[in-house]
Enzyme design. Sequence first.
Site, PDB file in Angstrom:
ATOM      1  N   HIS B  56       0.941  -0.959  -0.023  1.00  0.00           N
ATOM      2  CA  HIS B  56      -0.093   0.101  -0.124  1.00  0.00           C
ATOM      3  C   HIS B  56       0.871   1.095   0.031  1.00  0.00           C
ATOM      4  CE1 HIS B  56      -3.887  -1.759   1.717  1.00  0.00           C
ATOM      5  NE2 HIS B  56      -3.584  -2.627   0.660  1.00  0.00           N
ATOM      6  N   GLU B  58       0.767   3.745   1.648  1.00  0.00           N
ATOM      7  CA  GLU B  58       1.610   4.378   3.143  1.00  0.00           C
ATOM      8  C   GLU B  58       2.635   3.519   3.631  1.00  0.00           C
ATOM      9  OE1 GLU B  58      -1.583   3.278   2.357  1.00  0.00           O
ATOM     10  OE2 GLU B  58      -3.149   4.009   3.665  1.00  0.00           O
ATOM     11  N   CYS B  86      -5.952   1.749   5.841  1.00  0.00           N
ATOM     12  CA  CYS B  86      -6.677   0.540   6.328  1.00  0.00           C
ATOM     13  C   CYS B  86      -5.986   0.170   7.520  1.00  0.00           C
ATOM     14  CB  CYS B  86      -6.546  -0.684   5.392  1.00  0.00           C
ATOM     15  SG  CYS B  86      -4.836  -1.225   5.257  1.00  0.00           S
ATOM     16  N   CYS B  89      -2.126  -0.624   7.569  1.00  0.00           N
ATOM     17  CA  CYS B  89      -1.466   0.651   7.623  1.00  0.00           C
ATOM     18  C   CYS B  89      -1.518   1.618   8.809  1.00  0.00           C
ATOM     19  CB  CYS B  89      -1.949   1.723   6.452  1.00  0.00           C
ATOM     20  SG  CYS B  89      -1.438   0.627   4.721  1.00  0.00           S
TER      21      CYS B  89
END
Lengths: 147, 147
Positions: B56, B58, B86, B89
């Site tokens: 992801h 992040e 999410c 993260c």
Amino acid sequence: MLSVYSDDYFMQQAIKEAETALLKGEIPVGAVVVCDNKIIARGHNQTEQLHDVTAHAEMIAVTAAANNMGAKYLPDCTLYVTLEPCAMCAGALFWSQIGRVVYGAADDKRGFMRFGKALLHPKTTVEYGVREETCAELLTRFFKAKR
Amino acid sequence: MLSVYSDDYFMQQAIKEAETALLKGEIPVGAVVVCDNKIIARGHNQTEQLHDVTAHAEMIAVTAAANNMGAKYLPDCTLYVTLEPCAMCAGALFWSQIGRVVYGAADDKRGFMRFGKALLHPKTTVEYGVREETCAELLTRFFKAKR
């Protein structure tokens, strides 16, 4: 006697990974990912070595397993990890749709179970307490030596 | 007019990252990490390209920021991300002890706020809604094209 291809056997393999972490001065947590009774990925905590808070054993093992499978999802795999995963790792396991998670020692302070099983994928089953004492003892040894 | 070194400005930079993801056929989410008004790391979602559910925006940005700083913790940094992080993260942000998180669009289905702020470090402050429409519009465009 240790039977082959049991949870006990695969947790022993995760413990070996944790021991490798301990030798490197890392918090001793280890993981393996198993598919069809075959270890397809290994990982141990490398947060110090890599200066990376995301380099937990589970993250490394899940990424390596996906690489090995050439697929993002791991519904037919089991992750064995010596310590209860944290929320980050549980979140990664959610995205991987892993079939089963087996952990050794509980982590009452940082473990994902504080949030309940909602952090994991609804199809993921969870077991714990396999070789719990050995898994916990490694951590105790590490933190005692630090004091 | 866009003032320099504002939340608005840095979110624009995160949006640029999201646009890069979109061009690659990835779910368009982008992030930057800022320290002392300087962007020290960038990331965009690469889960498809890397076959890695943990890739992801992040995660990539936090790892890159730690590399850049040569330190594991980011208490003086702000993460700008186009979509609400999410749980994975948020868990990574917890471990990074990041000072501040600013996100654009909300993610009611997968965002960490379903679990409350407990997933983040107690010292981390959170803001949201910066350039929300642009952030959300990129996602809408992506999912419409997929149908």
